[in-house]
Write a protein that holds these residues in place. Sequence first.
Motif, short mmCIF file in Angstrom:
data_model
loop_
_atom_site.label_atom_id
_atom_site.label_comp_id
_atom_site.label_asym_id
_atom_site.label_seq_id
_atom_site.Cartn_x
_atom_site.Cartn_y
_atom_site.Cartn_z
N GLY A 63 40.99 37.00 45.87
CA GLY A 63 42.43 36.95 45.73
C GLY A 63 43.02 35.56 45.86
N SER A 64 42.21 34.53 45.61
CA SER A 64 42.66 33.16 45.84
C SER A 64 43.28 32.50 44.61
N VAL A 65 43.25 33.16 43.45
CA VAL A 65 43.77 32.55 42.23
C VAL A 65 45.27 32.79 42.18
N VAL A 66 46.04 31.73 42.44
CA VAL A 66 47.50 31.83 42.48
C VAL A 66 48.10 30.74 41.60
N PHE A 67 49.34 31.00 41.16
CA PHE A 67 50.04 30.09 40.25
C PHE A 67 51.47 29.94 40.74
N PRO A 68 51.84 28.76 41.27
CA PRO A 68 53.24 28.56 41.70
C PRO A 68 54.20 28.73 40.53
N VAL A 69 55.33 29.38 40.82
CA VAL A 69 56.34 29.67 39.79
C VAL A 69 57.45 28.63 39.86
N ASP A 70 57.75 28.02 38.73
CA ASP A 70 58.85 27.05 38.64
C ASP A 70 60.16 27.71 38.23
N GLU A 71 60.08 28.74 37.40
CA GLU A 71 61.32 29.34 36.90
C GLU A 71 61.03 30.76 36.43
N LEU A 72 62.01 31.64 36.65
CA LEU A 72 61.93 33.03 36.19
C LEU A 72 63.12 33.30 35.27
N ASP A 73 62.84 33.80 34.07
CA ASP A 73 63.89 34.11 33.10
C ASP A 73 63.55 35.46 32.48
N GLY A 74 64.08 36.53 33.08
CA GLY A 74 63.77 37.87 32.61
C GLY A 74 62.32 38.20 32.86
N THR A 75 61.60 38.47 31.77
CA THR A 75 60.16 38.75 31.89
C THR A 75 59.31 37.50 31.68
N LEU A 118 39.57 30.27 36.17
CA LEU A 118 40.66 30.38 37.13
C LEU A 118 42.02 30.32 36.44
N ASP A 119 42.08 30.77 35.20
CA ASP A 119 43.34 30.74 34.47
C ASP A 119 43.85 32.16 34.27
N LEU A 120 44.83 32.31 33.39
CA LEU A 120 45.38 33.61 33.05
C LEU A 120 45.06 33.95 31.61
N GLU A 121 44.85 35.23 31.36
CA GLU A 121 44.62 35.73 30.02
C GLU A 121 45.50 36.95 29.78
N ARG A 136 46.19 41.47 35.40
CA ARG A 136 47.18 42.04 36.31
C ARG A 136 47.56 40.99 37.34
N VAL A 137 48.87 40.81 37.55
CA VAL A 137 49.34 39.79 38.47
C VAL A 137 50.35 40.41 39.43
N ARG A 158 46.66 36.49 40.84
CA ARG A 158 45.89 37.23 39.85
C ARG A 158 44.92 38.20 40.52
N TRP A 159 44.87 39.42 39.99
CA TRP A 159 43.85 40.41 40.37
C TRP A 159 43.03 40.71 39.14
N ASP A 160 41.79 41.16 39.33
CA ASP A 160 40.85 41.22 38.22
C ASP A 160 40.54 42.62 37.71
N HIS A 161 41.15 43.65 38.27
CA HIS A 161 40.93 44.99 37.71
C HIS A 161 41.77 45.15 36.43
N ARG A 162 41.28 45.99 35.58
CA ARG A 162 41.98 46.28 34.32
C ARG A 162 41.78 47.74 33.95
N GLU A 163 42.69 48.21 33.10
CA GLU A 163 42.41 49.50 32.47
C GLU A 163 41.29 49.29 31.47
N GLY A 164 40.38 50.26 31.43
CA GLY A 164 39.23 50.07 30.56
C GLY A 164 38.67 51.37 30.04
N PRO A 165 37.52 51.29 29.36
CA PRO A 165 36.91 52.50 28.79
C PRO A 165 36.33 53.40 29.88
N ARG A 166 35.99 54.58 29.49
CA ARG A 166 35.44 55.56 30.41
C ARG A 166 34.05 55.12 30.88
#
Length: 515
Positions: A278-290, A303-306, A310-311, A362-370
């Motif tokens: 749970g150490s992958v974090v990204f400081p936020v500079d600005e929030l505009d809606g979504t 260590l980036d975002l794709e 899930r964040v 960032r968290w690393d779980h995702r919805e995926g196949p059965r």
Amino acid sequence: MHADLSRATFRPERHYSAVLAQQGRVQLDADLNEQTAIQLHQARTLAADLIGRHGGPAGACGFRVEYVGGRHDIDTLYIHGGRYYVDGILCDADRPAPGVPVPDEDTGQRQPAGTDAHWDYWNQPDAFRDPERPGDRLPSPARSPFLVYLRVWERTVSAAEDPALREVALGAALPDTTVRAKVVWQVLPLPLTALDIEDAAPSPGAVREAFEKWATAQAAPSARLAARGERPEHADDDPCLVRPDARYRGPENQLYRVEIHAGGAAADATFKWSRENGSVVFPVDELDGTWVRLATLGLDSRLDLEVGDRVEFTDTAHASRLEALPLLRVEELDLPGRRVRLSAEPDPGVGRLPHLHPFLRRWDHREGPRRKGRTNSLKGGAVPLTEGEWLPLEDGVEVYFAENGAYRTGDHWLIPARTATGSVEWDTDAARRPLLKAPAGIDRHVAPLALVTGEGSTVDLRQAFGPLAADVPPADQAALDAEARAAQEEQTTEAGSVGGRSQTTAAGAAAEGDE
């Protein structure tokens, strides 16, 4: 602790007293951190043994509480300074003195600081109570007395929340160096009904006894988890760089973190997991809606975002409240603008104040196949918790929640996965069955402070201890006479011993002369 660690090795049951470095060896973060954990454990255990469950030093005992009625039912508590120990953990309630600014150039006068010498319920440093939220308001003592207690725990603070931790001389392209473990104290109300007290005017002893029963129940989490490495069904599709017989199929060493997101019973609880603790974090500079503009999009591809990640959009205040928020999905990336578009607008009460340092985790779980007969569908962005069966995470790592558990937001387990062994590091019995373990944290510690019965009327429930050191008592005449007699007797004994030796020596010399 959300930090980029290799693993956490401290085990109090092993009774290690120190970590000793050897020459010519590689230095590991786990060894240094274990030394710190050993010292903390020893110091806090000693303090708790000497002080008891909780107490403060006489003359500097902190957290004296006053109830003050306010307008429009916005009542408050005054929290006075000093020190207090809870299970050996030092809590400091002293409010820092305000800084003195440089005199104003126009008037030559300093601007007044205007801060109180004490904290109050609404501005205490780590509780972040909000008067707009009815659940945060204090109960009315006119209707029923209520208890005020101290909750203490520790959390990790990274450079995303405290930019002063980063050494700017290293440049923005280099990662941060360390994180800090912070003692969080929070003064909170508790109705007497939660303690099963029906008496409208209970005695302090009855309140303390009922609180200890409540605290014991709160401190003993019933959740248990086991982990293992199991060769997954799709193992034959892995590249050749992974050993064919490996149960853990990941290409790198990882420290998996499984953390409870929404607490409660198993039917309501959810969890999230991260392969980077749970150490992958990204400081936020600005929030505009979504849309969220970040200070950085990561240091490398690992260590980036794709899109699809899930964040958790949070800040210092909400992280201290230990409350679950929906986990959002990354829908779009704007790399030149360092922006990401989320699946929904974040909660309106989170991340809007820059001084609370909003950030994405960032968290690393995702919805995926059965897989293994189950569909990886999410609930509020987190994984629904199922007891009594093995749940796959990724690359052969599986977890098992024991039945009849009660789950709390923030409780977590750490699972090191190693490519050298092709498995995970987890304790097993003689038959190599994984053992169920209690959470590695969060450890919550509590202590009663006061029983509020009305404005200006509180019953102090704190405990105090005095210093062990005392003045050396002056000797009286009887002691001086006894000391003189003892010295005289010692001199007489020594004189007799010398005379006896002299007579023996003379007799021996005479006998030698006769021969």
